[in-house]
Design a protein around this motif. Structure first.
Motif, PDB file in Angstrom:
ATOM      1  N   GLN A   1       4.562  -4.675  82.080  1.00  0.00           N
ATOM      2  CA  GLN A   1       3.125  -4.884  82.193  1.00  0.00           C
ATOM      3  C   GLN A   1       2.405  -3.559  82.011  1.00  0.00           C
ATOM      4  OE1 GLN A   1       2.001  -6.991  85.686  1.00  0.00           O
ATOM      5  NE2 GLN A   1      -0.189  -6.746  85.351  1.00  0.00           N
ATOM      6  N   LEU A   2       1.356  -3.577  81.229  1.00  0.00           N
ATOM      7  CA  LEU A   2       0.623  -2.347  80.928  1.00  0.00           C
ATOM      8  C   LEU A   2      -0.042  -1.793  82.176  1.00  0.00           C
ATOM      9  CD1 LEU A   2      -0.418  -0.387  78.735  1.00  0.00           C
ATOM     10  CD2 LEU A   2      -2.389  -1.896  78.487  1.00  0.00           C
ATOM     11  N   GLN A   3       0.139  -0.495  82.419  1.00  0.00           N
ATOM     12  CA  GLN A   3      -0.528   0.212  83.507  1.00  0.00           C
ATOM     13  C   GLN A   3      -1.245   1.412  82.928  1.00  0.00           C
ATOM     14  OE1 GLN A   3       2.222   1.097  86.666  1.00  0.00           O
ATOM     15  NE2 GLN A   3       2.865  -1.023  86.893  1.00  0.00           N
ATOM     16  N   LEU A   4      -2.476   1.601  83.366  1.00  0.00           N
ATOM     17  CA  LEU A   4      -3.320   2.672  82.844  1.00  0.00           C
ATOM     18  C   LEU A   4      -3.656   3.667  83.936  1.00  0.00           C
ATOM     19  CD1 LEU A   4      -5.794   0.491  80.752  1.00  0.00           C
ATOM     20  CD2 LEU A   4      -3.704   1.607  79.984  1.00  0.00           C
ATOM     21  N   VAL A   5      -3.697   4.937  83.558  1.00  0.00           N
ATOM     22  CA  VAL A   5      -4.030   5.991  84.513  1.00  0.00           C
ATOM     23  C   VAL A   5      -5.089   6.887  83.884  1.00  0.00           C
ATOM     24  CG1 VAL A   5      -3.191   7.955  85.837  1.00  0.00           C
ATOM     25  CG2 VAL A   5      -1.716   5.958  85.483  1.00  0.00           C
ATOM     26  N   GLY A  27       4.185   0.504  79.577  1.00  0.00           N
ATOM     27  CA  GLY A  27       3.698  -0.259  78.435  1.00  0.00           C
ATOM     28  C   GLY A  27       3.133   0.666  77.369  1.00  0.00           C
ATOM     29  N   THR A  28       2.437   0.100  76.431  1.00  0.00           N
ATOM     30  CA  THR A  28       1.892   0.856  75.313  1.00  0.00           C
ATOM     31  C   THR A  28       0.493   0.372  74.962  1.00  0.00           C
ATOM     32  OG1 THR A  28       2.206   1.394  72.971  1.00  0.00           O
ATOM     33  CG2 THR A  28       3.010  -0.751  73.724  1.00  0.00           C
ATOM     34  N   LEU A  29      -0.285   1.272  74.373  1.00  0.00           N
ATOM     35  CA  LEU A  29      -1.625   0.902  73.931  1.00  0.00           C
ATOM     36  C   LEU A  29      -1.636   0.414  72.476  1.00  0.00           C
ATOM     37  CD1 LEU A  29      -3.716   3.787  75.529  1.00  0.00           C
ATOM     38  CD2 LEU A  29      -3.474   1.441  76.329  1.00  0.00           C
ATOM     39  N   ASP A  30      -0.450   0.352  71.872  1.00  0.00           N
ATOM     40  CA  ASP A  30      -0.372  -0.109  70.488  1.00  0.00           C
ATOM     41  C   ASP A  30      -0.985  -1.493  70.347  1.00  0.00           C
ATOM     42  OD1 ASP A  30       2.900   1.299  69.600  1.00  0.00           O
ATOM     43  OD2 ASP A  30       0.933   2.199  69.943  1.00  0.00           O
ATOM     44  N   TYR A  95     -13.681   3.963  84.385  1.00  0.00           N
ATOM     45  CA  TYR A  95     -12.455   3.189  84.258  1.00  0.00           C
ATOM     46  C   TYR A  95     -12.100   3.035  82.783  1.00  0.00           C
ATOM     47  CZ  TYR A  95     -13.701   1.652  88.989  1.00  0.00           C
ATOM     48  OH  TYR A  95     -14.042   1.590  90.318  1.00  0.00           O
ATOM     49  N   CYS A  96     -10.812   3.120  82.475  1.00  0.00           N
ATOM     50  CA  CYS A  96     -10.403   2.713  81.140  1.00  0.00           C
ATOM     51  C   CYS A  96      -9.781   1.326  81.226  1.00  0.00           C
ATOM     52  CB  CYS A  96      -9.454   3.704  80.490  1.00  0.00           C
ATOM     53  SG  CYS A  96      -7.816   3.805  81.199  1.00  0.00           S
ATOM     54  N   ALA A  97      -9.875   0.614  80.131  1.00  0.00           N
ATOM     55  CA  ALA A  97      -9.380  -0.755  80.090  1.00  0.00           C
ATOM     56  C   ALA A  97      -8.861  -1.057  78.693  1.00  0.00           C
ATOM     57  CB  ALA A  97     -10.496  -1.732  80.455  1.00  0.00           C
ATOM     58  N   ALA A  98      -7.852  -1.893  78.631  1.00  0.00           N
ATOM     59  CA  ALA A  98      -7.248  -2.250  77.345  1.00  0.00           C
ATOM     60  C   ALA A  98      -7.340  -3.749  77.123  1.00  0.00           C
ATOM     61  CB  ALA A  98      -5.792  -1.794  77.301  1.00  0.00           C
ATOM     62  N   SER A  99      -7.555  -4.113  75.890  1.00  0.00           N
ATOM     63  CA  SER A  99      -7.605  -5.529  75.553  1.00  0.00           C
ATOM     64  C   SER A  99      -6.194  -6.086  75.426  1.00  0.00           C
ATOM     65  CB  SER A  99      -8.356  -5.726  74.239  1.00  0.00           C
ATOM     66  OG  SER A  99      -7.675  -5.055  73.194  1.00  0.00           O
ATOM     67  N   LEU A 100      -6.072  -7.403  75.434  1.00  0.00           N
ATOM     68  CA  LEU A 100      -4.765  -8.030  75.297  1.00  0.00           C
ATOM     69  C   LEU A 100      -4.280  -7.926  73.851  1.00  0.00           C
ATOM     70  CD1 LEU A 100      -2.542  -9.671  76.665  1.00  0.00           C
ATOM     71  CD2 LEU A 100      -3.791 -11.742  76.059  1.00  0.00           C
ATOM     72  N   THR A 101      -5.212  -8.077  72.913  1.00  0.00           N
ATOM     73  CA  THR A 101      -4.894  -7.927  71.488  1.00  0.00           C
ATOM     74  C   THR A 101      -5.940  -7.022  70.867  1.00  0.00           C
ATOM     75  OG1 THR A 101      -6.198  -9.887  70.928  1.00  0.00           O
ATOM     76  CG2 THR A 101      -3.860 -10.227  71.380  1.00  0.00           C
TER      77      THR A 101
END
Length: 126
Positions: A1-5, A27-30, A95-101
């Motif tokens: 599961q993607l974790q962001l710091v 995880g990865t931000l790819d 905060y940073c956030a990543a999309s699912l796709t």
């Protein structure tokens, strides 16, 4: 599961600069768009900037256009937010956030991002 710091927050005087970083600790931000949001005391969380998975599309809130620059290094799975000419109104937790796709970043809305970091505090004050 993607974790962001997130990192890079702190206290800066008006007119100063800070550089925030967002890294994937697991995880990865790819293939994911990444956005920065901020939440000031007593206010709702708002979108600040967004970058698509390959960095070809970016978007900024009107309040930060011309002062903030988002970038990414996919090889390092990191996204940065360079913040210049900081104002007291920029004081917030970022905060940073990543999309699912992948996402083209035409809007910067909370519901489009599924993975979130814990935030880093930015205080702009003399």
């Amino acid at each position: 599961q993607l974790q962001l710091v997130e990192s890079g927050g702190g206290l800066v005087q008006p007119g100063g600069s800070l550089r925030l970083s967002c890294a994937a600790s697991a995880g990865t931000l790819d293939y994911r768009a990444v956005a920065w949001f901020r939440q000031a005391p007593g206010k709702e969380r708002e979108g600040v900037s967004c970058i698509s998975s390959r960095g070809t599309t970016t978007n900024y809130a009107d309040s930060v256009k011309g002062r903030f620059t988002i970038s990414r290094e996919n090889a390092k799975s990191t996204v940065s937010l360079q913040m210049n000419s900081l104002e007291p109104e920029d004081t917030a937790v970022y905060y940073c956030a990543a999309s699912l796709t992948d996402y083209v970043c035409d809007f910067i809305l909370r519901q489009d991002f599924t993975a979130w970091g814990q935030g880093t505090r930015v205080t702009v004050s003399s």
